[in-house]
Scaffold this motif. Structure first.
Motif, mmCIF file in Angstrom:
data_model
loop_
_atom_site.group_PDB
_atom_site.id
_atom_site.type_symbol
_atom_site.label_atom_id
_atom_site.label_comp_id
_atom_site.label_asym_id
_atom_site.label_seq_id
_atom_site.Cartn_x
_atom_site.Cartn_y
_atom_site.Cartn_z
ATOM 1 N N SER A 17 0.816 -1.217 0.000
ATOM 2 C CA SER A 17 0.000 0.000 0.000
ATOM 3 C C SER A 17 0.849 1.266 0.000
ATOM 4 O O SER A 17 2.051 1.237 0.271
ATOM 5 N N LYS A 18 0.164 2.379 -0.250
ATOM 6 C CA LYS A 18 0.806 3.690 -0.180
ATOM 7 C C LYS A 18 1.262 3.982 1.244
ATOM 8 O O LYS A 18 2.201 4.738 1.453
ATOM 9 N N GLY A 19 0.597 3.368 2.226
ATOM 10 C CA GLY A 19 0.935 3.554 3.632
ATOM 11 C C GLY A 19 2.061 2.647 4.100
ATOM 12 O O GLY A 19 2.323 2.541 5.289
ATOM 13 N N LYS A 20 2.722 1.984 3.167
ATOM 14 C CA LYS A 20 3.874 1.116 3.431
ATOM 15 C C LYS A 20 3.529 -0.054 4.348
ATOM 16 O O LYS A 20 4.246 -0.368 5.295
ATOM 17 N N ARG A 26 -9.255 -4.397 -0.987
ATOM 18 C CA ARG A 26 -10.681 -4.074 -1.128
ATOM 19 C C ARG A 26 -10.880 -2.592 -1.445
ATOM 20 O O ARG A 26 -11.832 -2.221 -2.108
ATOM 21 N N ASP A 27 -9.988 -1.744 -0.939
ATOM 22 C CA ASP A 27 -10.027 -0.320 -1.251
ATOM 23 C C ASP A 27 -8.836 -0.027 -2.165
ATOM 24 O O ASP A 27 -7.710 0.141 -1.702
ATOM 25 N N ALA A 28 -9.086 0.024 -3.460
ATOM 26 C CA ALA A 28 -8.007 0.194 -4.443
ATOM 27 C C ALA A 28 -7.262 1.515 -4.272
ATOM 28 O O ALA A 28 -6.107 1.629 -4.694
ATOM 29 N N GLU A 65 -12.674 3.281 -14.811
ATOM 30 C CA GLU A 65 -13.044 4.604 -15.327
ATOM 31 C C GLU A 65 -12.659 5.709 -14.358
ATOM 32 O O GLU A 65 -12.409 6.841 -14.757
ATOM 33 N N ARG A 66 -12.606 5.378 -13.073
ATOM 34 C CA ARG A 66 -12.235 6.362 -12.044
ATOM 35 C C ARG A 66 -10.726 6.496 -11.897
ATOM 36 O O ARG A 66 -10.249 7.264 -11.075
ATOM 37 N N GLY A 67 -9.950 5.710 -12.655
ATOM 38 C CA GLY A 67 -8.497 5.796 -12.595
ATOM 39 C C GLY A 67 -7.882 4.964 -11.487
ATOM 40 O O GLY A 67 -6.716 5.159 -11.140
ATOM 41 N N GLU A 68 -8.662 4.045 -10.913
ATOM 42 C CA GLU A 68 -8.145 3.174 -9.860
ATOM 43 C C GLU A 68 -7.881 1.789 -10.432
ATOM 44 O O GLU A 68 -8.587 1.338 -11.335
ATOM 45 N N PRO A 69 -6.874 1.090 -9.894
ATOM 46 C CA PRO A 69 -6.606 -0.253 -10.411
ATOM 47 C C PRO A 69 -7.753 -1.210 -10.112
ATOM 48 O O PRO A 69 -8.376 -1.135 -9.056
ATOM 49 N N THR A 70 -8.036 -2.084 -11.057
ATOM 50 C CA THR A 70 -9.048 -3.116 -10.881
ATOM 51 C C THR A 70 -8.355 -4.310 -10.239
ATOM 52 O O THR A 70 -7.489 -4.930 -10.857
ATOM 53 N N LEU A 71 -8.709 -4.617 -9.001
ATOM 54 C CA LEU A 71 -7.998 -5.632 -8.224
ATOM 55 C C LEU A 71 -8.918 -6.747 -7.762
ATOM 56 O O LEU A 71 -10.097 -6.519 -7.509
#
Length: 79
Positions: A17-20, A26-28, A65-71
């Motif tokens: 994650s961005k938070g290392k 679940r929250d891309a 479409e929102r620019g978030e990765p599909t995971l």
């Protein structure tokens, strides 16, 4: 706009994650994403040097479409 990004997963399926920390995906918005494969490789090498037990892999993820990765979320016990 780019159509895919790269993400890092561990052997349990959790995402870096961005938070290392490792998250279930679940929250891309939390998941670290890299535009270039070599950026993801460098991060994975750094993570592996700090944790020799890590068996990480880099995966391409399409952007929504929102620019978030599909995971695909990791199992509940992975994060």
């Amino acid at each position: 706009m780019e159509q895919e990004v790269y993400v890092i997963r561990n052997q349990q399926g959790a995402y870096w994650s961005k938070g290392k920390e490792w998250v279930d995906g679940r929250d891309a918005r939390q998941v670290a994403r890299y535009r270039h494969h070599d950026e993801a490789v460098n991060t994975l090498v750094e993570l592996s040097s700090k944790n020799v037990e890590l068996r990480g892999r880099i995966e391409a993820a399409a952007l929504s479409e929102r620019g978030e990765p599909t995971l695909k979320p990791a199992p509940a016990s992975a994060a």
